[in-house]
Enzyme design. Structure first.
Site, PDB file in Angstrom:
ATOM      1  N   GLY A  56       0.841  -1.196   0.000  1.00 59.89           N
ATOM      2  CA  GLY A  56       0.000   0.000   0.000  1.00 59.89           C
ATOM      3  C   GLY A  56       0.873   1.241   0.000  1.00 59.89           C
ATOM      4  CD  GLU A  60      14.641  -9.160  -0.624  1.00 55.60           C
ATOM      5  OE1 GLU A  60      14.270  -7.964  -0.710  1.00 55.60           O
ATOM      6  OE2 GLU A  60      14.105  -9.977   0.149  1.00 55.60           O
ATOM      7  CB  CYS A  70       6.929 -10.467   1.270  1.00 57.12           C
ATOM      8  SG  CYS A  70       7.663  -8.843   0.957  1.00 57.12           S
TER       9      CYS A  70
END
Length: 253
Positions: free
Chosen positions: A81, A225, A182
């Site tokens: 977000g 990553e 994650c």
């Protein structure tokens, strides 16, 4: 990008170039419905939800007046977000790597990774839109995994590795699915396909050229990553039917 522009980008990031932190906490009460939904849906629950939001907002306002929130690099992991997680990270000027601002970013990145007990982290995850990633798989963490699981997943202990302006090259195009999580999508996981073997080249924290060929779980970490540096999250690759809340069973009592 020259040294000055690179540092300016970092300072803008720290002082409000809000590709950065707007951390959103998921309510444990399940209050994810927007407040404009009809009160017929919520009844007394809606009134309680609205008033509690106002109280929390006021307390946060007072807290921020007393101690203004700090800017990036943050000492926590940004959550999905946050716009920086969906942005293309900028390259770092090699001449700026050994400077105090960039060293602060690198040191904070390592500190947050270790504090979070995760095995990899990227600069966007601490609010900094620059192409830096770190990874580490301590021997102590590996000892907690069964030998059978280590073999199946291709797990191996890895020292701290830092890559700045990394480039990834696929060495083995075969893909395999394993479950990933994650720190920026806290509490969830899903099965994600990744290449079995890759090579990464870039610069280390001293500005030196480094190359590493990784396979198994280390290759998975690198790909995860690297995605962060391109504004990509594992949910963009996942098998959506495997997406779960890792604590779902606890909700059933």
């Amino acid at each position: 990008m020259n040294t000055r522009s690179c540092v300016t980008l970092l300072l803008l990031s720290r002082n409000g170039f809000r590709l950065c932190e707007s951390r959103v906490a998921l309510s444990s009460t399940g209050a994810s419905n927007p407040p404009h939904v009809s009160s017929h849906s919520f009844g007394h629950c809606r009134r309680f939800y609205s008033s509690s939001v106002k109280v929390r907002s006021y307390l946060q306002y007072v807290k921020n007046k007393i101690r203004p929130p700090s800017g990036p690099p943050y000492n926590h992991v940004c959550q999905v977000g946050e716009p920086v997680l969906r942005s293309q990270a900028a390259a770092v000027d090699p001449a700026a790597i050994t400077g105090p601002e960039m060293q602060r970013v690198i040191n904070t990145l390592v500190k947050v990774m270790r504090k979070s007990d995760c095995v990899g982290l990227s600069a966007p995850q601490i609010g900094v839109p620059l192409r830096i990633l770190v990874l580490e798989y301590p021997e102590k963490m590996l000892e907690e995994i069964s030998p059978a699981s280590r073999q199946v997943r291709g797990l191996s202990a890895q020292p701290l590795r830092i890559f700045i302006n990394p480039h990834l090259r696929i060495l083995d195009s075969q893909t395999v699915y394993f479950r990933e999580a994650c720190e920026s999508i806290a509490g969830f996981s899903a099965s994600v396909p990744r290449y079995l073997s890759v090579e990464v080249t870039g610069l280390n924290e001293k500005g030196e050229n480094v190359t590493w060929q990784a396979s198994g779980w280390s290759a998975r970490i690198l790909q995860h990553e690297m995605d962060h540096l391109n504004g990509v999250l594992y949910i963009d690759h996942m098998d959506s039917k495997t997406f779960v809340n890792i604590n779902w069973q606890s909700y059933n009592g």
